[in-house]
Design an enzyme around this catalytic site. Sequence first.
Site, PDB file in Angstrom:
ATOM      1  N   ILE A  80       2.427   5.044  50.850  1.00 18.93           N
ATOM      2  CA  ILE A  80       2.002   4.576  49.515  1.00 18.93           C
ATOM      3  C   ILE A  80       3.197   4.472  48.570  1.00 18.93           C
ATOM      4  CG2 ILE A  80       0.420   4.946  47.585  1.00 18.93           C
ATOM      5  CD1 ILE A  80      -1.279   6.707  49.491  1.00 18.93           C
ATOM      6  N   LEU A 118      12.604  12.520  54.356  1.00 25.60           N
ATOM      7  CA  LEU A 118      12.539  11.761  55.612  1.00 25.60           C
ATOM      8  C   LEU A 118      11.974  12.619  56.745  1.00 25.60           C
ATOM      9  CD1 LEU A 118      15.846   9.639  55.435  1.00 25.60           C
ATOM     10  CD2 LEU A 118      13.526   8.955  54.794  1.00 25.60           C
ATOM     11  N   THR A 157      -5.541  13.236  45.397  1.00 25.63           N
ATOM     12  CA  THR A 157      -6.489  12.693  46.372  1.00 25.63           C
ATOM     13  C   THR A 157      -7.939  13.048  46.036  1.00 25.63           C
ATOM     14  OG1 THR A 157      -7.194  12.955  48.681  1.00 25.63           O
ATOM     15  CG2 THR A 157      -5.969  14.768  47.764  1.00 25.63           C
ATOM     16  N   ASP A 158      -8.856  12.205  46.484  1.00 23.34           N
ATOM     17  CA  ASP A 158     -10.291  12.499  46.299  1.00 23.34           C
ATOM     18  C   ASP A 158     -10.716  13.734  47.102  1.00 23.34           C
ATOM     19  OD1 ASP A 158     -10.203  11.377  48.868  1.00 23.34           O
ATOM     20  OD2 ASP A 158     -11.646   9.784  48.454  1.00 23.34           O
ATOM     21  N   GLU A 159      -9.878  14.135  48.094  1.00 21.87           N
ATOM     22  CA  GLU A 159     -10.268  15.264  48.939  1.00 21.87           C
ATOM     23  C   GLU A 159     -10.322  16.579  48.170  1.00 21.87           C
ATOM     24  OE1 GLU A 159      -8.705  15.528  52.838  1.00 21.87           O
ATOM     25  OE2 GLU A 159      -8.747  13.367  53.135  1.00 21.87           O
ATOM     26  N   TYR A 177      -4.923  20.965  53.995  1.00 20.20           N
ATOM     27  CA  TYR A 177      -4.274  19.879  53.247  1.00 20.20           C
ATOM     28  C   TYR A 177      -4.855  19.766  51.846  1.00 20.20           C
ATOM     29  CZ  TYR A 177      -3.850  15.124  51.425  1.00 20.20           C
ATOM     30  OH  TYR A 177      -3.667  14.040  50.590  1.00 20.20           O
ATOM     31  N   LYS A 183      -3.322  20.396  47.989  1.00 13.68           N
ATOM     32  CA  LYS A 183      -3.301  19.332  46.959  1.00 13.68           C
ATOM     33  C   LYS A 183      -4.037  19.816  45.709  1.00 13.68           C
ATOM     34  CE  LYS A 183      -1.865  15.644  47.227  1.00 13.68           C
ATOM     35  NZ  LYS A 183      -0.497  15.114  46.911  1.00 13.68           N
ATOM     36  N   ASN A 221      -9.289   6.949  50.207  1.00 18.64           N
ATOM     37  CA  ASN A 221      -8.548   6.613  51.446  1.00 18.64           C
ATOM     38  C   ASN A 221      -7.836   5.276  51.349  1.00 18.64           C
ATOM     39  OD1 ASN A 221     -10.446   8.720  52.525  1.00 18.64           O
ATOM     40  ND2 ASN A 221      -9.362   8.162  54.401  1.00 18.64           N
ATOM     41  N   LYS A 267      -3.110   8.043  61.115  1.00 12.84           N
ATOM     42  CA  LYS A 267      -4.315   7.884  60.291  1.00 12.84           C
ATOM     43  C   LYS A 267      -5.272   6.885  60.961  1.00 12.84           C
ATOM     44  CE  LYS A 267      -2.372  10.573  57.244  1.00 12.84           C
ATOM     45  NZ  LYS A 267      -1.230  10.189  56.465  1.00 12.84           N
ATOM     46  N   LEU A 268      -6.557   6.987  60.629  1.00 13.39           N
ATOM     47  CA  LEU A 268      -7.601   6.247  61.369  1.00 13.39           C
ATOM     48  C   LEU A 268      -7.279   4.759  61.580  1.00 13.39           C
ATOM     49  CD1 LEU A 268     -10.608   6.298  62.526  1.00 13.39           C
ATOM     50  CD2 LEU A 268     -11.226   5.306  60.327  1.00 13.39           C
TER      51      LEU A 268
END
Length: 331
Positions: free
Chosen positions: A12, A34, A119-121, A143, A147, A172, A182-183
Amino acid sequence: MKLLVCGAAGFIGSNFVRLRVRDHGDEITVLDKLTYAGRMENLQDVESDIRFVHGAIEDPAAVAEAIGDAEAIVNFAAETHVDRSIADPEGFLVTNMQGTHVLLEAARQRGLRYLQVSTDEVYGSIEEGSFTEDSPLEPSSPYSATKTGADLLVSSYYHTYGLETVICRGSNNYGPHQYPEKLIPLMILNALAGDTLPVYGDGRNVRNWLFVEDFARGIGHALLHGQPGEVYNCGGPDECDNLTVVNRIIELTGAGPDLIEFVTDRPGHDRRYSLSSDKLQGLGWRAQVRFDEGIARTVDWYRENEWWWGSIRSGEYREYYERHYGRALKA
Ligand code: NAD
Ligand code: DAU
């Protein structure tokens, strides 16, 4: 603006830097450790327009070197993969919490504006309706817990020291340059290789998909127009369960539906995420890319950019894949 952007060699952050350099002419320094997820290839087309400092956000000396005369810090740097946090949470605490603290201190000493990418999580799972910025914080995974801890620390710097902080919580993301753990990129690359498509549980977990360029614009909006001390949700325009996403990828790649394999569920797997973005929309932001368009663009990008993912699939990722999925990745 003069910005210090942390973690911008990742998915992102690199999309954000591209947008800010091209459309807004910002002067940007990138600070990035990195890790396996951070790659200079992600910044290749803007490399000559930015200053790059190789270092960790939890290292005050690296932050001091990178900060220069920045007017604001935008923090993307994080360990981001839920499955890796379940297997080994420690690095998540160091980067996501301790690193955020070092950046906040640097901002406080210099009186800089600070934007935390979140994040929405942090809200946990929701069966019906959507989370607003006032919803309780109920993270489920290591995770999302780190956050959440970082978000609370950011808010504390606003309340205690009057630091100009803004938090932007995204749903997401998907799109070009996303690491294939990621998915969506995992399923695209496996489908193109004729490899199995490992769907967790019953495949009915729902995610609120946001095209990465829309999130990059949303973060820019929150940075420039957000009120200090406030949180802004940035959710995608479409919700979709995982099986629907995988079937769409099968259609777009021409892979066989028999590649789908239901595998052991993720422990503590959140059932559904959904964000209300009314507050950010009040600042003038709108998502522009619907899922049908974004997923087709994403599949095209991976199809056309084997130079970007070829080396990933033959490196550390192979070992991770074998460890996590208990089987080898198809060559
Ligand atoms: P990513 O894993 O693709 O990239 C993370 C970047 O941070 C990499 O360049 C990595 O090298 C760097 N990094 C990691 N540890 C570091 C450290 N200690 N010091 C300096 N740099 C370090 O992540 P992403 O998907 O681009 O996510 C970026 C941010 O957005 C994260 O904060 C994440 O929590 C948040 N977010 C992600 C999503 C999503 O769907 N991917 C959605 C909402 C919010
Ligand atoms: O919601 C925002 C979050 O989205 C970000 O904060 C995280 O950094 C990012 O990793 C992402 O978290 P998720 O856990 O939702 O994303 P992931 O791509 O890992 O999984 C999406 C869904 O797909 C989830 O329900 C688990 C499922 N899944 C995932 C993988 C990797 C599978 O069924 N099979 C898989 O192999």
